[in-house]
Write a protein that holds these residues in place. Sequence first.
Motif, mmCIF file in Angstrom:
data_model
loop_
_atom_site.group_PDB
_atom_site.id
_atom_site.type_symbol
_atom_site.label_atom_id
_atom_site.label_comp_id
_atom_site.label_asym_id
_atom_site.label_seq_id
_atom_site.Cartn_x
_atom_site.Cartn_y
_atom_site.Cartn_z
ATOM 1 N N HIS A 39 -11.401 14.203 13.558
ATOM 2 C CA HIS A 39 -11.671 13.507 12.300
ATOM 3 C C HIS A 39 -10.458 12.650 12.000
ATOM 4 C CE1 HIS A 39 -12.113 12.943 7.884
ATOM 5 N NE2 HIS A 39 -13.394 12.929 8.181
ATOM 6 N N VAL A 40 -10.662 11.332 11.964
ATOM 7 C CA VAL A 40 -9.581 10.371 11.759
ATOM 8 C C VAL A 40 -9.775 9.740 10.383
ATOM 9 C CG1 VAL A 40 -8.466 8.292 12.647
ATOM 10 C CG2 VAL A 40 -9.527 9.919 14.238
ATOM 11 N N PHE A 41 -8.777 9.881 9.510
ATOM 12 C CA PHE A 41 -8.884 9.382 8.135
ATOM 13 C C PHE A 41 -7.702 8.482 7.825
ATOM 14 C CE2 PHE A 41 -7.930 9.868 3.554
ATOM 15 C CZ PHE A 41 -9.112 9.347 3.042
ATOM 16 N N VAL A 42 -7.989 7.248 7.407
ATOM 17 C CA VAL A 42 -6.936 6.302 7.035
ATOM 18 C C VAL A 42 -6.563 6.561 5.576
ATOM 19 C CG1 VAL A 42 -6.234 3.892 6.879
ATOM 20 C CG2 VAL A 42 -7.819 4.614 8.682
ATOM 21 N N ALA A 43 -5.453 7.228 5.373
ATOM 22 C CA ALA A 43 -5.041 7.609 4.025
ATOM 23 C C ALA A 43 -4.361 6.474 3.280
ATOM 24 C CB ALA A 43 -4.094 8.815 4.099
ATOM 25 N N ARG A 44 -3.614 5.636 3.997
ATOM 26 C CA ARG A 44 -2.942 4.489 3.393
ATOM 27 C C ARG A 44 -2.999 3.321 4.350
ATOM 28 N NH1 ARG A 44 1.948 3.933 2.985
ATOM 29 N NH2 ARG A 44 2.733 5.608 4.296
ATOM 30 N N GLY A 45 -3.136 2.117 3.809
ATOM 31 C CA GLY A 45 -3.077 0.923 4.630
ATOM 32 C C GLY A 45 -4.341 0.709 5.441
ATOM 33 N N SER A 46 -4.188 0.067 6.570
ATOM 34 C CA SER A 46 -5.310 -0.202 7.453
ATOM 35 C C SER A 46 -4.861 -0.018 8.895
ATOM 36 C CB SER A 46 -5.853 -1.622 7.241
ATOM 37 O OG SER A 46 -4.826 -2.578 7.432
ATOM 38 N N THR B 293 -4.260 -11.093 10.717
ATOM 39 C CA THR B 293 -5.715 -10.941 10.735
ATOM 40 C C THR B 293 -6.191 -10.404 9.401
ATOM 41 O OG1 THR B 293 -5.641 -8.671 11.568
ATOM 42 C CG2 THR B 293 -5.624 -10.441 13.190
ATOM 43 N N ALA B 294 -7.478 -10.577 9.138
ATOM 44 C CA ALA B 294 -8.043 -10.085 7.885
ATOM 45 C C ALA B 294 -7.895 -8.581 7.771
ATOM 46 C CB ALA B 294 -9.520 -10.477 7.794
ATOM 47 N N ALA B 295 -7.967 -7.881 8.912
ATOM 48 C CA ALA B 295 -7.874 -6.419 8.894
ATOM 49 C C ALA B 295 -6.496 -5.936 8.491
ATOM 50 C CB ALA B 295 -8.235 -5.862 10.268
ATOM 51 N N SER B 296 -5.470 -6.775 8.684
ATOM 52 C CA SER B 296 -4.108 -6.336 8.372
ATOM 53 C C SER B 296 -3.855 -6.287 6.874
ATOM 54 C CB SER B 296 -3.081 -7.254 9.035
ATOM 55 O OG SER B 296 -3.131 -8.551 8.459
ATOM 56 N N GLY B 297 -4.631 -7.044 6.110
ATOM 57 C CA GLY B 297 -4.438 -7.062 4.664
ATOM 58 C C GLY B 297 -3.248 -7.906 4.278
ATOM 59 N N PRO B 298 -3.230 -8.443 3.063
ATOM 60 C CA PRO B 298 -2.161 -9.369 2.670
ATOM 61 C C PRO B 298 -0.858 -8.705 2.272
ATOM 62 C CG PRO B 298 -3.741 -9.095 0.890
ATOM 63 C CD PRO B 298 -4.285 -8.314 2.060
ATOM 64 N N ASP B 299 -0.906 -7.429 1.848
ATOM 65 C CA ASP B 299 0.281 -6.831 1.244
ATOM 66 C C ASP B 299 0.823 -5.607 1.974
ATOM 67 O OD1 ASP B 299 0.105 -8.676 -0.893
ATOM 68 O OD2 ASP B 299 -1.455 -7.443 -1.804
ATOM 69 N N ARG B 300 0.144 -5.130 2.980
ATOM 70 C CA ARG B 300 0.552 -3.878 3.590
ATOM 71 C C ARG B 300 0.908 -4.103 5.055
ATOM 72 N NH1 ARG B 300 0.111 0.622 1.016
ATOM 73 N NH2 ARG B 300 2.010 1.460 1.856
ATOM 74 N N THR B 301 2.035 -3.557 5.475
ATOM 75 C CA THR B 301 2.459 -3.714 6.864
ATOM 76 C C THR B 301 2.553 -2.381 7.583
ATOM 77 O OG1 THR B 301 4.790 -3.657 6.189
ATOM 78 C CG2 THR B 301 3.735 -5.824 6.346
ATOM 79 N N ASP B 302 2.195 -1.277 6.904
ATOM 80 C CA ASP B 302 2.232 0.019 7.556
ATOM 81 C C ASP B 302 0.951 0.769 7.213
ATOM 82 O OD1 ASP B 302 2.694 0.474 4.884
ATOM 83 O OD2 ASP B 302 4.229 1.994 5.198
ATOM 84 N N ALA B 303 0.803 1.952 7.790
ATOM 85 C CA ALA B 303 -0.388 2.766 7.549
ATOM 86 C C ALA B 303 -0.044 4.229 7.763
ATOM 87 C CB ALA B 303 -1.531 2.360 8.475
ATOM 88 N N GLU B 304 -0.819 5.095 7.127
ATOM 89 C CA GLU B 304 -0.685 6.533 7.310
ATOM 90 C C GLU B 304 -2.069 7.088 7.621
ATOM 91 O OE1 GLU B 304 2.126 8.376 4.838
ATOM 92 O OE2 GLU B 304 1.053 10.267 4.689
ATOM 93 N N VAL B 305 -2.178 7.773 8.735
ATOM 94 C CA VAL B 305 -3.475 8.239 9.223
ATOM 95 C C VAL B 305 -3.407 9.743 9.479
ATOM 96 C CG1 VAL B 305 -5.274 7.956 10.974
ATOM 97 C CG2 VAL B 305 -3.862 5.986 10.312
ATOM 98 N N ILE B 306 -4.410 10.461 8.971
ATOM 99 C CA ILE B 306 -4.508 11.910 9.162
ATOM 100 C C ILE B 306 -5.560 12.193 10.232
ATOM 101 C CG2 ILE B 306 -5.092 14.112 8.078
ATOM 102 C CD1 ILE B 306 -4.225 12.865 5.401
ATOM 103 N N VAL B 307 -5.182 12.974 11.233
ATOM 104 C CA VAL B 307 -6.076 13.285 12.351
ATOM 105 C C VAL B 307 -6.253 14.794 12.459
ATOM 106 C CG1 VAL B 307 -6.438 13.104 14.844
ATOM 107 C CG2 VAL B 307 -5.319 11.221 13.603
ATOM 108 N N TRP B 308 -7.497 15.257 12.376
ATOM 109 C CA TRP B 308 -7.804 16.656 12.645
ATOM 110 C C TRP B 308 -8.337 16.797 14.068
ATOM 111 C CZ3 TRP B 308 -6.822 21.165 10.275
ATOM 112 C CH2 TRP B 308 -6.365 21.128 8.950
#
Length: 266
Positions: free
Chosen positions: A202-209, A241-256
Amino acid sequence: MDVRRAADRFSTRIDWLDSRHSFSFGHHYDPPNTHHGVLMANNDDVIAPGLGFDTHPHRDMEIVTWVLRGSLVHQDSMGNSGIIYPGLAQRMSAGTGVLHSEKNDARRFGGDLAHRAAEHDDPVRLIQMWVVPDEPGTTPGYEQLEVQDELLRGGLVTVASGMGAYRDHSAIRIRNRHAAMHVARLQPGSRPVALPDAPMLHVFVARGSAVLEGAGPLAEGDAVRISGGGGQLLSLPTAGTAASGPDRTDAEVIVWEMHAGLGGPV
């Protein structure tokens, strides 16, 4: 791969809580969507300042709480109390039964940990996850440990696990020998992270993209349920790219990572 978009989650909104549920929860009952593997709940909660969950019971569940922003006060009937903040892993094993409360009121809590709390007038955002234990009726337990340094080093950090393979690597232990929770903080310039090879993920994008091989771009709050094997690469979207978003350059992802379902090992 089963991609679940953030906007399609169940929603509970009251005056002090904005909660999004990845699975059936409370009065949101959807028989085909009660769990994935042994993961029964993945709740994305935002709690208003000075408020929160009053004392309530749990039984026979491994509960992992991961704070993304702000600070959360935990108190339980086992005598545990403290402030949970970003980078601190917390596990509560409900076992035969436990009472606890969770509130965004670090200012009133005080004590030696108060200086670790974020601004007390801000909402707190957390992800709370429930996993079934190997067996019911065990003695309740509690554990917490800071993992901020490990997260800053990059890669996939094993935060909670009951698996023998991570016995010497996980920050906290859960009472399910077939499951582990990992967190990846993706930074610009970091290499893609490979998901564990497991029957269920289970992969969940908690912050960012992020971008997941085989699933494509994922926005904050999106999740992917994988059955039949892992190894896919997880990375940040390409800059611009559009997927990167205009304001965020990092991401936090939770993986079970899960090697069993409710019926036993897979």
